[in-house]
Design an enzyme around this catalytic site. Structure first.
Site, short mmCIF file in Angstrom:
data_model
loop_
_atom_site.label_atom_id
_atom_site.label_comp_id
_atom_site.label_asym_id
_atom_site.label_seq_id
_atom_site.Cartn_x
_atom_site.Cartn_y
_atom_site.Cartn_z
N LYS A 1 -11.94 12.85 -5.53
CA LYS A 1 -10.57 13.34 -5.50
C LYS A 1 -10.50 14.81 -5.90
CE LYS A 1 -8.30 9.56 -4.32
NZ LYS A 1 -7.60 9.45 -3.03
N TYR B 1 -12.71 5.34 -13.68
CA TYR B 1 -12.37 5.83 -12.34
C TYR B 1 -13.63 6.21 -11.57
CZ TYR B 1 -9.30 7.86 -8.80
OH TYR B 1 -8.62 8.13 -7.63
N SER C 1 0.83 -1.20 0.00
CA SER C 1 0.00 0.00 0.00
C SER C 1 0.87 1.25 0.00
CB SER C 1 -0.93 0.00 1.22
OG SER C 1 -0.18 0.00 2.43
N THR D 1 -1.76 -1.42 -6.08
CA THR D 1 -2.15 -1.62 -4.70
C THR D 1 -3.45 -2.41 -4.63
OG1 THR D 1 -3.44 0.42 -4.62
CG2 THR D 1 -1.10 0.59 -4.07
#
Length: 258
Positions: free
Chosen positions: A166, A159, A24, A197
């Protein structure tokens, strides 16, 4: 001959949220910060404790559980970290989540509940973290750092609702920088390129996104967790004392050509 310079984060005390496992972004930040001399407290959600434990052990840091959706969880975490460390000099927020049904669908079709949860966890939790950290930060100020992505600025396919979340996070960084600046508190967002990740694996066609970034970035490669951690450590240190309110890319230059 002069002696070697002290580590960049020597005597700095930091809280890092969002450790999921050794792969991560929060883990990368923790490893670099510890190598630079910082004393740390790490946090993760309950489900990640078995995987985050080895990361905490490797950097010699306490690991605390924190689910930002639970009322009072961030207050308890920050108070405990500040008590163990004798105060705070920086905090790194590496938390983002959205319900799969909303993440994988069109933003147009997103549910109100899913959108609000994504905004709460991925964005507003950073404002709450700042509020809880403020009284514990050094009289000299400190640094608050969060993680964004190019999808905040551009509409990146697949996304989904994380893009608006974000975008709000990057705007929040600017407002926090303005409000907390008189206290000497600096606020930044780091915008890494795609890295493999566990959280990113929840995105549809993420392998294609990484392949595109690798092919088109000027450096022709993906960035590493170490490179993200190095930037976070720089922003947490005194070398960045004149900087605040920015979103800084570490993506091999992809944002400049995408």
């Amino acid at each position: 001959m002069s002696s070697a310079a002290p580590p960049a984060l020597q005597a700095k005390r930091g809280l890092i949220l969002g450790v999921a496992n050794q792969h991560s972004i929060a883990s990368g930040c923790a490893k670099v910060a510890a190598a630079h001399g910082a004393r740390l407290v790490l946090s993760c959600v309950d489900a990640a404790l078995p995987y985050a434990g080895p990361v905490a052990a490797a950097v010699g840091a306490p690991l605390l559980s924190c689910d930002v959706e639970h009322a009072g969880a961030l207050e308890t975490l920050v108070r405990s970290a500040a008590t163990q460390l004798g105060g705070l000099d920086f905090a790194i927020h590496s938390i983002a989540w959205a319900p799969a049904a909303d993440l994988h669908g069109r933003v147009t079709d997103s549910s109100s509940a899913g959108f609000l949860r994504a905004m709460h966890i991925s964005c507003h939790s950073f404002a709450e973290l700042a509020r809880q950290c403020e009284p514990h930060l050094s009289v000299r100020g400190g640094s608050l750092i969060t993680m964004s992505y190019l999808g905040a600025e551009q509409a990146v396919p697949h996304y989904g609702i994380m893009g608006p979340a974000k975008a709000a996070l990057e705007s929040l960084v600017r407002y926090l920088a303005q409000e907390l600046g008189p206290r000497g508190i600096r606020v930044h967002a780091i915008s890494p390129g795609p890295v493999p990740t566990r959280a990113a694996s929840g995105l549809e066609q993420f392998d294609a996104l990484m392949q595109q970034a690798r092919a088109r970035a000027p450096l022709r490669r993906l960035v590493t967790l170490d490179e993200i951690g190095q930037l976070a450590s720089f922003l947490a240190g005194d070398g960045a004392s004149g900087m605040s309110g920015q979103t800084i890319y570490v993506d091999g230059g992809y944002h400049a050509v995408a």
